[in-house]
Design an enzyme around this catalytic site. Structure first.
Site, PDB file in Angstrom:
ATOM      1  N   LYS A 173       7.069  -3.139 -11.739  1.00 29.77           N
ATOM      2  CA  LYS A 173       8.231  -3.469 -10.907  1.00 29.77           C
ATOM      3  C   LYS A 173       9.328  -2.455 -11.198  1.00 29.77           C
ATOM      4  O   LYS A 173       9.573  -2.109 -12.363  1.00 29.77           O
ATOM      5  CB  LYS A 173       8.750  -4.875 -11.217  1.00 29.77           C
ATOM      6  CG  LYS A 173       7.964  -5.982 -10.570  1.00 29.77           C
ATOM      7  CD  LYS A 173       8.348  -6.062  -9.129  1.00 29.77           C
ATOM      8  CE  LYS A 173       8.069  -7.418  -8.548  1.00 29.77           C
ATOM      9  NZ  LYS A 173       8.191  -7.403  -7.098  1.00 29.77           N
ATOM     10  N   ILE A 233      11.918  -3.151 -13.899  1.00 28.66           N
ATOM     11  CA  ILE A 233      11.323  -3.102 -15.243  1.00 28.66           C
ATOM     12  C   ILE A 233      11.117  -1.641 -15.653  1.00 28.66           C
ATOM     13  O   ILE A 233      11.448  -1.236 -16.773  1.00 28.66           O
ATOM     14  CB  ILE A 233       9.971  -3.859 -15.269  1.00 28.66           C
ATOM     15  CG1 ILE A 233      10.134  -5.317 -14.830  1.00 28.66           C
ATOM     16  CG2 ILE A 233       9.297  -3.749 -16.622  1.00 28.66           C
ATOM     17  CD1 ILE A 233      10.910  -6.191 -15.745  1.00 28.66           C
ATOM     18  N   ALA A 234      10.602  -0.831 -14.738  1.00 28.15           N
ATOM     19  CA  ALA A 234      10.340   0.578 -15.024  1.00 28.15           C
ATOM     20  C   ALA A 234      11.622   1.330 -15.365  1.00 28.15           C
ATOM     21  O   ALA A 234      11.608   2.240 -16.202  1.00 28.15           O
ATOM     22  CB  ALA A 234       9.648   1.237 -13.827  1.00 28.15           C
ATOM     23  N   ARG A 235      12.716   0.949 -14.756  1.00 23.45           N
ATOM     24  CA  ARG A 235      13.982   1.624 -15.026  1.00 23.45           C
ATOM     25  C   ARG A 235      14.494   1.359 -16.441  1.00 23.45           C
ATOM     26  O   ARG A 235      15.406   2.027 -16.916  1.00 23.45           O
ATOM     27  CB  ARG A 235      15.015   1.239 -13.983  1.00 23.45           C
ATOM     28  CG  ARG A 235      14.749   1.917 -12.656  1.00 23.45           C
ATOM     29  CD  ARG A 235      15.699   1.439 -11.562  1.00 23.45           C
ATOM     30  NE  ARG A 235      15.422   2.113 -10.305  1.00 23.45           N
ATOM     31  CZ  ARG A 235      14.517   1.721  -9.422  1.00 23.45           C
ATOM     32  NH1 ARG A 235      13.782   0.647  -9.659  1.00 23.45           N
ATOM     33  NH2 ARG A 235      14.335   2.386  -8.301  1.00 23.45           N
ATOM     34  N   ASP A 293     -10.603  -3.040  -8.787  1.00 26.45           N
ATOM     35  CA  ASP A 293     -11.743  -2.598  -7.985  1.00 26.45           C
ATOM     36  C   ASP A 293     -12.202  -3.661  -6.998  1.00 26.45           C
ATOM     37  O   ASP A 293     -12.023  -4.868  -7.235  1.00 26.45           O
ATOM     38  CB  ASP A 293     -12.915  -2.246  -8.903  1.00 26.45           C
ATOM     39  CG  ASP A 293     -12.672  -0.986  -9.705  1.00 26.45           C
ATOM     40  OD1 ASP A 293     -12.095  -0.034  -9.139  1.00 26.45           O
ATOM     41  OD2 ASP A 293     -13.059  -0.946 -10.882  1.00 26.45           O
ATOM     42  N   GLU A 324      -1.333  -3.094 -19.759  1.00 25.93           N
ATOM     43  CA  GLU A 324      -1.109  -2.336 -20.994  1.00 25.93           C
ATOM     44  C   GLU A 324       0.388  -2.029 -21.043  1.00 25.93           C
ATOM     45  O   GLU A 324       0.831  -1.013 -20.521  1.00 25.93           O
ATOM     46  CB  GLU A 324      -1.916  -1.034 -20.997  1.00 25.93           C
ATOM     47  CG  GLU A 324      -3.399  -1.226 -20.774  1.00 25.93           C
ATOM     48  CD  GLU A 324      -3.813  -1.026 -19.325  1.00 25.93           C
ATOM     49  OE1 GLU A 324      -3.030  -0.496 -18.528  1.00 25.93           O
ATOM     50  OE2 GLU A 324      -4.933  -1.421 -18.990  1.00 25.93           O
ATOM     51  N   TYR A 346     -17.508  -4.986  -8.039  1.00 26.97           N
ATOM     52  CA  TYR A 346     -17.342  -4.629  -9.449  1.00 26.97           C
ATOM     53  C   TYR A 346     -18.164  -5.583 -10.303  1.00 26.97           C
ATOM     54  O   TYR A 346     -18.145  -6.798 -10.092  1.00 26.97           O
ATOM     55  CB  TYR A 346     -15.866  -4.721  -9.828  1.00 26.97           C
ATOM     56  CG  TYR A 346     -15.601  -4.498 -11.304  1.00 26.97           C
ATOM     57  CD1 TYR A 346     -15.560  -3.218 -11.832  1.00 26.97           C
ATOM     58  CD2 TYR A 346     -15.399  -5.569 -12.166  1.00 26.97           C
ATOM     59  CE1 TYR A 346     -15.322  -3.007 -13.183  1.00 26.97           C
ATOM     60  CE2 TYR A 346     -15.158  -5.361 -13.523  1.00 26.97           C
ATOM     61  CZ  TYR A 346     -15.123  -4.089 -14.018  1.00 26.97           C
ATOM     62  OH  TYR A 346     -14.889  -3.885 -15.356  1.00 26.97           O
TER      63      TYR A 346
END
Length: 172
Positions: free
Chosen positions: A98, A101-103, A116, A126, A158
């Site tokens: 998101k 969150i990444a910021r 898959d 992770e 998969y």
């Protein structure tokens, strides 16, 4: 072709994503994935270098829905989504952190950000904190977006070692 809200909502209604704790949120071009309450941390390792994958000792911790997991600066943890995903054989999913969150310099996938065709189970995340801040990871918080892409044909489902995951799955 990237699927958008109406197509995504139809897939969610048909069972692509199921969440027992929260309603599945469909955005304009993705499905919101929420953090589950299960966390796996690799035990300290001081052995010889090795070529992955290799089963490593780890500790799984399940916390209460109203609790939190502290992710320290430079810390990493395996977690998973609250959502159980049942990807159709003619669809492929991409997981992205998101934006909010990444910021904060948190990544929810290091490279394994795909779901898959035919995969069924919770998605292992992770999570890595690349900042100098301590973060509280709270069950139910929006953590990632799942983008769905049509494949040009239906493929064999998969059938790998992570199929039917019900929690964060360590490397095997």
């Amino acid at each position: 072709m990237l699927l958008t809200r109406n197509a995504l909502q139809a897939l969610v209604t048909a069972g692509l994503a199921v969440n027992k704790n929260n309603a599945v949120q469909v955005d304009v071009s993705s499905i919101c994935l929420r953090l589950d309450n299960q966390f796996t941390v690799y035990d300290p390792y001081e052995g010889e270098p090795f070529i992955p994958p290799k089963a490593m000792p780890s500790t799984m911790k399940t916390i209460a829905q109203n609790d939190f997991f502290i992710l320290p600066p430079g810390g990493s943890v395996l977690a998973c989504t609250e959502e159980y995903i049942a990807m159709p054989n003619d669809k492929f999913g991409l997981v992205q952190t998101k934006g909010s969150i990444a910021r904060g310099f948190i990544s929810v996938h290091m490279s394994d950000g795909q779901v898959d065709p035919g995969y069924k189970g919770k998605v292992t995340l992770e999570i890595v904190n690349m900042s100098s801040f301590y973060y509280k990871l709270v069950p139910g918080m929006p953590i990632a977006s799942l983008f769905i892409i049509n494949t040009d044909e239906s493929v064999e489902p998969y059938d790998g070692r992570y199929q039917s995951s019900s929690g964060p799955t360590a490397m095997k």
